[in-house]
Structure formats: C-alpha cells, structure tokens
Scaffold this motif. Structure first.
Motif, PDB file in Angstrom:
ATOM      1  N   THR A   1       0.540  -1.370   0.104  1.00 51.81           N
ATOM      2  CA  THR A   1      -0.148   0.089   0.289  1.00 51.81           C
ATOM      3  C   THR A   1       1.238   1.638   0.238  1.00 51.81           C
ATOM      4  N   GLY A   2       1.976   0.590   0.216  1.00 51.48           N
ATOM      5  CA  GLY A   2       2.916   2.351   0.408  1.00 51.48           C
ATOM      6  C   GLY A   2       3.129   2.537   1.615  1.00 51.48           C
ATOM      7  N   GLU A   3       2.257   1.547   2.677  1.00 51.86           N
ATOM      8  CA  GLU A   3       2.269   2.323   3.899  1.00 51.86           C
ATOM      9  C   GLU A   3       3.385   1.645   5.024  1.00 51.86           C
ATOM     10  N   ASP A   4       2.766   1.961   5.976  1.00 48.97           N
ATOM     11  CA  ASP A   4       3.456   0.772   7.123  1.00 48.97           C
ATOM     12  C   ASP A   4       2.303  -0.402   7.359  1.00 48.97           C
ATOM     13  N   GLY A   5       3.034  -1.586   7.987  1.00 52.44           N
ATOM     14  CA  GLY A   5       1.971  -2.013   8.231  1.00 52.44           C
ATOM     15  C   GLY A   5       2.445  -3.785   8.253  1.00 52.44           C
ATOM     16  N   PHE A   6       1.848  -4.457   8.854  1.00 56.63           N
ATOM     17  CA  PHE A   6       2.021  -5.743   8.425  1.00 56.63           C
ATOM     18  C   PHE A   6       0.907  -7.202   7.394  1.00 56.63           C
ATOM     19  N   GLU A   7       1.919  -8.077   7.415  1.00 57.90           N
ATOM     20  CA  GLU A   7       1.230  -9.459   6.954  1.00 57.90           C
ATOM     21  C   GLU A   7       0.530  -9.947   7.688  1.00 57.90           C
ATOM     22  N   LEU A   8      -0.342 -10.692   8.590  1.00 59.14           N
ATOM     23  CA  LEU A   8      -0.674 -12.326   8.524  1.00 59.14           C
ATOM     24  C   LEU A   8      -0.340 -13.265   7.852  1.00 59.14           C
ATOM     25  N   TYR A   9       0.368 -14.556   8.406  1.00 63.84           N
ATOM     26  CA  TYR A   9      -0.192 -15.774   7.788  1.00 63.84           C
ATOM     27  C   TYR A   9      -0.509 -16.443   8.443  1.00 63.84           C
ATOM     28  N   VAL A  10      -1.857 -16.948   8.278  1.00 64.90           N
ATOM     29  CA  VAL A  10      -1.963 -17.938   9.664  1.00 64.90           C
ATOM     30  C   VAL A  10      -2.987 -19.423   8.663  1.00 64.90           C
ATOM     31  N   SER A  11      -2.911 -20.009   9.983  1.00 68.38           N
ATOM     32  CA  SER A  11      -4.339 -21.108   8.901  1.00 68.38           C
ATOM     33  C   SER A  11      -5.425 -20.479   8.535  1.00 68.38           C
ATOM     34  N   ALA A  12      -5.855 -21.267   7.795  1.00 67.81           N
ATOM     35  CA  ALA A  12      -7.479 -20.987   7.357  1.00 67.81           C
ATOM     36  C   ALA A  12      -8.535 -20.871   7.806  1.00 67.81           C
TER      37      ALA A  12
ATOM     38  N   ARG B   1     -11.125   6.984 -25.590  1.00 67.43           N
ATOM     39  CA  ARG B   1     -12.696   6.793 -26.376  1.00 67.43           C
ATOM     40  C   ARG B   1     -12.697   7.540 -27.789  1.00 67.43           C
ATOM     41  N   GLY B   2     -10.848   7.483 -28.498  1.00 62.89           N
ATOM     42  CA  GLY B   2     -11.189   8.235 -29.773  1.00 62.89           C
ATOM     43  C   GLY B   2     -10.421   9.413 -29.791  1.00 62.89           C
ATOM     44  N   LYS B   3     -10.199  10.411 -28.846  1.00 64.70           N
ATOM     45  CA  LYS B   3      -9.653  11.566 -28.632  1.00 64.70           C
ATOM     46  C   LYS B   3      -8.429  11.154 -28.007  1.00 64.70           C
ATOM     47  N   ARG B   4      -7.788  12.345 -28.541  1.00 58.03           N
ATOM     48  CA  ARG B   4      -5.864  12.210 -28.401  1.00 58.03           C
ATOM     49  C   ARG B   4      -6.045  13.016 -26.878  1.00 58.03           C
ATOM     50  N   VAL B   5      -6.251  12.928 -25.736  1.00 59.14           N
ATOM     51  CA  VAL B   5      -5.841  14.159 -24.066  1.00 59.14           C
ATOM     52  C   VAL B   5      -4.704  14.237 -23.704  1.00 59.14           C
ATOM     53  N   GLU B   6      -4.313  15.485 -23.740  1.00 58.37           N
ATOM     54  CA  GLU B   6      -3.126  16.374 -23.581  1.00 58.37           C
ATOM     55  C   GLU B   6      -2.572  15.595 -22.216  1.00 58.37           C
ATOM     56  N   ALA B   7      -1.330  15.128 -22.305  1.00 55.96           N
ATOM     57  CA  ALA B   7      -0.892  14.257 -20.818  1.00 55.96           C
ATOM     58  C   ALA B   7       0.534  14.992 -20.990  1.00 55.96           C
ATOM     59  N   VAL B   8       1.227  14.449 -19.770  1.00 54.08           N
ATOM     60  CA  VAL B   8       2.803  14.875 -19.471  1.00 54.08           C
ATOM     61  C   VAL B   8       3.209  13.478 -18.556  1.00 54.08           C
ATOM     62  N   THR B   9       4.840  13.044 -19.034  1.00 52.06           N
ATOM     63  CA  THR B   9       4.862  12.312 -18.147  1.00 52.06           C
ATOM     64  C   THR B   9       5.913  12.720 -16.615  1.00 52.06           C
ATOM     65  N   VAL B  10       5.884  12.178 -15.736  1.00 58.57           N
ATOM     66  CA  VAL B  10       6.044  12.987 -14.751  1.00 58.57           C
ATOM     67  C   VAL B  10       6.241  11.803 -13.617  1.00 58.57           C
ATOM     68  N   LYS B  11       6.883  12.001 -12.257  1.00 55.31           N
ATOM     69  CA  LYS B  11       8.623  11.779 -11.688  1.00 55.31           C
ATOM     70  C   LYS B  11       6.819  10.353 -11.146  1.00 55.31           C
ATOM     71  N   SER B  12       7.860   9.084 -10.942  1.00 60.34           N
ATOM     72  CA  SER B  12       6.832   9.060  -9.777  1.00 60.34           C
ATOM     73  C   SER B  12       8.108   7.606  -8.790  1.00 60.34           C
ATOM     74  N   PRO B  13       7.100   6.898  -7.553  1.00 60.18           N
ATOM     75  CA  PRO B  13       6.084   6.995  -7.534  1.00 60.18           C
ATOM     76  C   PRO B  13       5.660   8.427  -7.089  1.00 60.18           C
ATOM     77  N   PHE B  14       4.466   8.110  -7.457  1.00 62.35           N
ATOM     78  CA  PHE B  14       3.278   9.405  -7.030  1.00 62.35           C
ATOM     79  C   PHE B  14       3.301   9.813  -5.806  1.00 62.35           C
ATOM     80  N   TYR B  15       3.043   8.784  -5.020  1.00 59.88           N
ATOM     81  CA  TYR B  15       3.029   9.639  -2.924  1.00 59.88           C
ATOM     82  C   TYR B  15       4.399   8.425  -2.905  1.00 59.88           C
ATOM     83  N   LYS B  16       4.813   8.970  -1.394  1.00 60.44           N
ATOM     84  CA  LYS B  16       5.367   8.699  -0.853  1.00 60.44           C
ATOM     85  C   LYS B  16       5.299   8.878   0.362  1.00 60.44           C
TER      86      LYS B  16
END
Length: 371
Positions: free
Chosen positions: A194-205, A355-370
């Motif tokens: 998620t980009g945040e601190d945290g934990f994953e816990l593996y347990v029996s089903a 949807r068939g139309k070209r929309v203006e865009a620009v490359t930016v730095k990523s990750p977007f969030y830290k």
C-alpha cells in the motif's frame, strides 16, 4: 458448459456482515469495497485498514538444496537473506518475460515460503515443480493458509495490543514466526502493498475469521476499517507497486517494469531468464514504465494507447497505459504507462487516447506518493 464456481477465501462468510460489495477478481469472489473505495483509501493513508489477502498463493520449498533451487528460480539474490528475512523478486521465462512477481520468506536454512499472485497459483506451481532440481520438496500450501494485511500509520499500535511480541523489533521486510496474536499463531511480516507501514499475517485458514474479527474489534476506536480490492489497487498504484497482468506479464520484463532493484544480474548462480535480461540491459531497455499525468480532461485507464504529442493521425502509439485512476491522495488524473524508452524522461509531452480522442498528458515522477 457450466460456469466454473468462483473461489472463496475463509473470510467469505464474514463479508456480508461488514457490508462488502463482492466482485469476480481473477476467478475469486472478493470484496471490492466495504464502505467506499475513497474512504478506505484515506483510512489506510491516515489510520489503518485491514485487508483479506487470503487469495494470494503460498508455496513451501524445503530440503538440503532449497536455497540453490530458489536461487535458480528468482531474479533476486536469496543468499543475502538471513533466517526471518524476506525479499521481493520476479520469476522469469527464458526470454526475460515475467512468470510472476513474488515474496520469498527464509524460514530456515532449508525452508523457504514463496508468496505468489492469486491469478497465477496453478501456473506458478507447475512452473516451480517442473524446474525443481536437487533434494527439494515443493508443496502448494495456499488452501491451508490465509493472509490478512493491516496497513497504515496506526497498524503497529493496534496490532501491538493483541500480542506480547515487540512488533517494533520487526524491521521492514523481516518477519517473526509463531507469534501469538490474540491467541492465534501467526507468521507476522513487516510488509505490504500500500506504500504505508504495516504487517501481513499468515495464519491457518481455520483461524482467519476469528483473527479478522479480533483485529477489527481492537482497532474500532482507532478508526480501523475493513478494506477491499478497490482501495488496495489505488494505494499500490500511488506507490508505483506493480500489479501482475498490468505492469508485469509474460511479455514485460522486470527491467521494463522498473523493478530492476530486484534483478541481481551479478549473482553467481544462473537463474532462468538471466541471459535475456543481461542482453536487454546491455542493449538498453526498449520500453520503460513511467508516470503520466493528464493535463486535459479524462482518466487514463488500462490499455489506453499513448502517443508522442506531435504524432500525426497515422502514427503508431508509443505504448499504452498499464494502470490509471484519479489519485485519491493527490486529486490528479494519473497513470502508469509502458512506453518506448526515448519518451520516458520526466516532462515529456504525450497524448493519451480516450474513446477516440487524444488528450494532452505529460510524463511525471513516480512513485506518485511516498509516506
């Protein structure tokens, strides 16, 4: 032909009680949201959220040759791991394309747990078994294993109230085995997507429903919410964490996807795809994953073609959007795009076809969030 029944995690019976809206996700019946995607997203960024990630696959590799075998399968270097340490890696085809991205947990000198993507379990297990060599056993323990993830700035303090184990001692990408969490035995790992601190816990089903309820009850006063796949996707997207099938795939190498940090071409032992990746690196990676911000109106979605801004009507696209959304944290219309490397520099003007139309865009730095 009868439609194949959707697979369910051990927590499925609890979803309705928590107001889940359930969808088909790669053959699994999973919650896309409980309250709302935006609320769950902000909760993880500011408090903590609890995710059911029991659909993920787990493969146990054990035996005297386990370390050498895992080393031959993955792009990262398993010899750098100490017991109770984890790493992120890819498995590759001989041509450098990606079989899957995964976590490797070193549980002992001869024991490794591989955590793989839900949609790839059968394919990955077949791949691992077909390449097994030496004195090793490979066991798919996915059905017996459940996984919960508590993510966000309050994750540690909420989980700490349920265990005597000092969680502050578990560093990022380390874990502890056989931790007692609210009377339930768990492997507790300081990881997450998620980009945040945290934990994953593996347990029996069998233990998962009880642990889910206990964590939610303990975190209620802190604003902890159950969270679904929708928020998981917007959170990982902002943090530029790749999703297999979008940023990674059989036709996308880990170098193109920007996870070169997990590719150790200098490690002594050969791994599947090493030669192809060495050649790609030496020649210059042809495509790169970049951040894109839309300047015009619209949201870049998976698969939308991307053009050089000055491209004429007849010109070919230079790539495509792999993931995109309106970022809940940044309130901008952002995408990740796999495009030709010569257009990858930050501030390169582009156009995204919506949807068939070209929309203006620009490359930016990523990750977007830290954080």
């Amino acid at each position: 032909m009868q439609a194949q029944a959707l697979k369910r995690t051990p927590l499925y019976p609890l979803y309705a009680q928590h107001g889940a809206k359930v969808i088909d996700f790669g053959g699994w019946e999973l919650p896309v949201q409980f309250s709302s995607i935006i609320e769950e997203h902000h909760t993880v960024r500011t408090k903590a959220g609890l995710f059911d990630v029991s659909h993920m696959g787990e493969v146990m590799i054990e035996g005297p040759d386990a370390s050498a075998f895992v080393q031959s399968l993955i792009t990262n270097d398993v010899t750098t791991l100490q017991t109770n340490q984890a790493l992120y890696a890819a498995m590759c085809y001989p041509d450098g394309g990606t079989v899957d991205d995964l976590l490797v947990y070193k549980q002992g000198e001869q024991k490794f747990l591989l955590v793989i993507n839900a949609s790839n379990i059968d394919k990955d297990v077949d791949w691992i078994v077909s390449h097994a060599k030496g004195e090793v056993t490979v066991e798919n323990v996915s059905e017996a294993t459940a996984q919960l993830a508590i993510q966000g700035p309050l994750a540690e303090q909420v989980l700490q109230r349920l265990t005597a184990t000092d969680l502050s001692q578990i560093r990022y990408f380390w874990f502890q085995q056989d931790v007692d969490v609210a009377g339930i035995k768990a492997l507790v790992s300081r990881t997450g997507y998620t980009g945040e601190d945290g934990f994953e816990l593996y347990v029996s089903a069998a233990d998962a429903p009880s642990l889910w309820e206990k964590i939610l009850a303990e975190g209620k006063a802190d604003g902890v919410l159950p969270c679904g796949l929708g928020a998981r996707d917007t959170l990982r997207f902002e943090a530029r964490l790749p999703l297999y099938g979008q940023e990674l795939g059989a036709d996308i190498t880990p170098l193109e996807a920007g996870i070169g940090f997990a590719v150790k071409l200098q490690k002594e032992q050969d791994f599947i795809g090493k030669e192809a990746l060495q050649k790609q690196k030496a020649a210059g990676v042809p495509r790169k994953l970049v951040g894109v911000e839309l300047i015009g109106r619209g949201i870049p979605r998976t698969g939308y073609p991307v053009f050089a801004q000055e491209a004429g009507e007849q010109d070919e696209p230079i790539g495509y959007i792999t993931s995109g959304t309106q970022s809940p944290t940044l309130k901008k219309n952002l995408g990740l795009a796999l495009i030709r490397a010569e257009y990858a520099a930050v501030d390169t003007p582009l156009a995204v076809e919506i949807r068939g139309k070209r929309v203006e865009a620009v490359t930016v730095k990523s990750p977007f969030y830290k954080r």
